[in-house]
Write a protein that holds these residues in place. Structure first.
Motif: not given
Ligand SMILES: [Mg+2]
Ligand SMILES: Nc1nc2c(ncn2[C@@H]2O[C@H](COP(=O)(O)OP(=O)(O)OP(=O)(O)O)[C@@H](O)[C@H]2O)c(=O)[nH]1
Length: 299
Positions: A106-108, A129-134, A138-140, A181-183
């Motif tokens: 998703k992020t990529t 919008a991926d709030t589960y992992r810092a 950072e990746q995005l 939006i990246d989830t």
């Molecule tokens: Mg991701």
């Protein structure tokens, strides 16, 4: 157009090599023996065309052909005919939400989509919008720095719907052409996480109806991707599929049952880890990618 064709051919090389091996065995044969049919069946199942499609293809190949005795050509014609009746991709909406299970890309893909839109002269805003992992934000952020895209994130928030709302709000007021939006990755079996997705969509819908949801499926997961899609569809409408990691698999036939059995269009193929490794799905290039007979240099 030329480069889409060439990249599709390249991206499907593992799948094509397997299919080619089998068709080479059938070369010059006038009829298919029981063993030939078994071999072909095994090959198409392994390439993830699915039972339903494999059955249809085999049944047709068993019939005598008036026009050609070239099995590859007949395979090509059958696939074209089958896929001609599948839903086609729609134009892109302003807001694009990328959803899928963990690690499907998703992020990529969000970053790749922004890069693709840029190549079409369109400005994108990325929303983390991926709030589960810092690390997800950072990746995005790394992608947006590298490619020079604007990013909206909120490390302090644990509510993805509010981050998505703020992101879309900002994107609309700043007149971005596209808001992507990246989830977070979510297993389709997790009721809470699936409900969260419903909420994100509902909240974003308050700002805009010009929204599309794409589901990323890792081509390596094969038929399980169909199950994932069916489960997601129980909660939200999905406008199309982005098939990722096509470059690393010999199971690239999966686009066919997705379109035939799920009735969803495949929008893009992910064929690598770089920003430019996202190619729009084109039926003709895809089918040639499965059986193209000439060397790439001739393409
Ligand atoms: Mg991701
Ligand atoms: N070879 C290849 N690798 C890919 C492709 N798309 C994504 N990847 C890789 O797959 C891994 C996971 O990609 P992510 O974009 O982080 O996946 P994700 O769905 O955002 O993951 P979560 O947020 O953890 O659910 C990364 O190492 C990517 O570089 C592709 O099309 N081809």
């Amino acid at each position: 157009m030329f480069s889409i064709f060439k990249k599709t051919i390249q991206g499907l090389s593992k799948t094509r090599n397997k299919i080619k091996q089998t068709f080479n065995i059938l070369l010059g044969k006038k009829y298919l023996s029981k063993e030939d049919i078994e071999l072909l069946e095994e090959c198409l199942i392994q390439a993830d065309l699915g039972w339903e499609t494999t059955d249809k293809i085999i049944e047709e190949l068993k019939l005598p052909s008036k026009t050609t005795s070239d099995w590859e050509e007949r395979f090509n014609l059958i696939l074209n005919r089958l896929l001609n009746n599948t839903p086609k991709t729609d134009s892109f909406k302003k807001v694009i939400m990328v959803v899928g299970i963990n690690g499907t890309g998703k992020t990529t893909t969000s970053a790749k989509l922004a890069a693709w839109f840029k190549s079409k002269g369109k400005n994108s805003l990325l929303v983390a919008a991926d709030t589960y992992r810092a690390a997800a934000v950072e990746q995005l952020r790394e992608w947006s720095n590298k490619l020079n895209f604007h990013l909206i994130s909120n490390e302090k928030s644990s509510d993805p719907a509010s981050v998505a709302f703020d992101g879309v709000n900002s994107g609309i007021s700043k007149k971005f052409d596209k808001i992507i939006i990246d989830t977070a990755g979510r297993l389709h079996t997790s009721e809470n996480l699936m409900q969260e997705l419903v909420k994100i969509k509902k909240v974003v819908n308050k700002l805009s109806n010009d929204i599309q949801t794409f589901l990323t499926l890792d081509a390596n997961t094969g038929q399980n991707g169909l199950t994932q899609a069916r489960e997601f569809l129980k909660y939200i409408s999905i406008n199309g599929i982005i098939l990722t990691k096509m470059d690393g698999t010999a199971r690239g036939g999966i686009a066919i049952p997705i379109m035939l059995e799920l009735g969803l269009p495949v929008y893009f193929l992910g064929v690598g880890e770089k920003a430019e490794d996202l190619i729009p799905f084109e039926q003709d290039s895809y089918i040639k990618g499965l059986i193209y007979e000439k060397e790439l240099s001739e393409a």
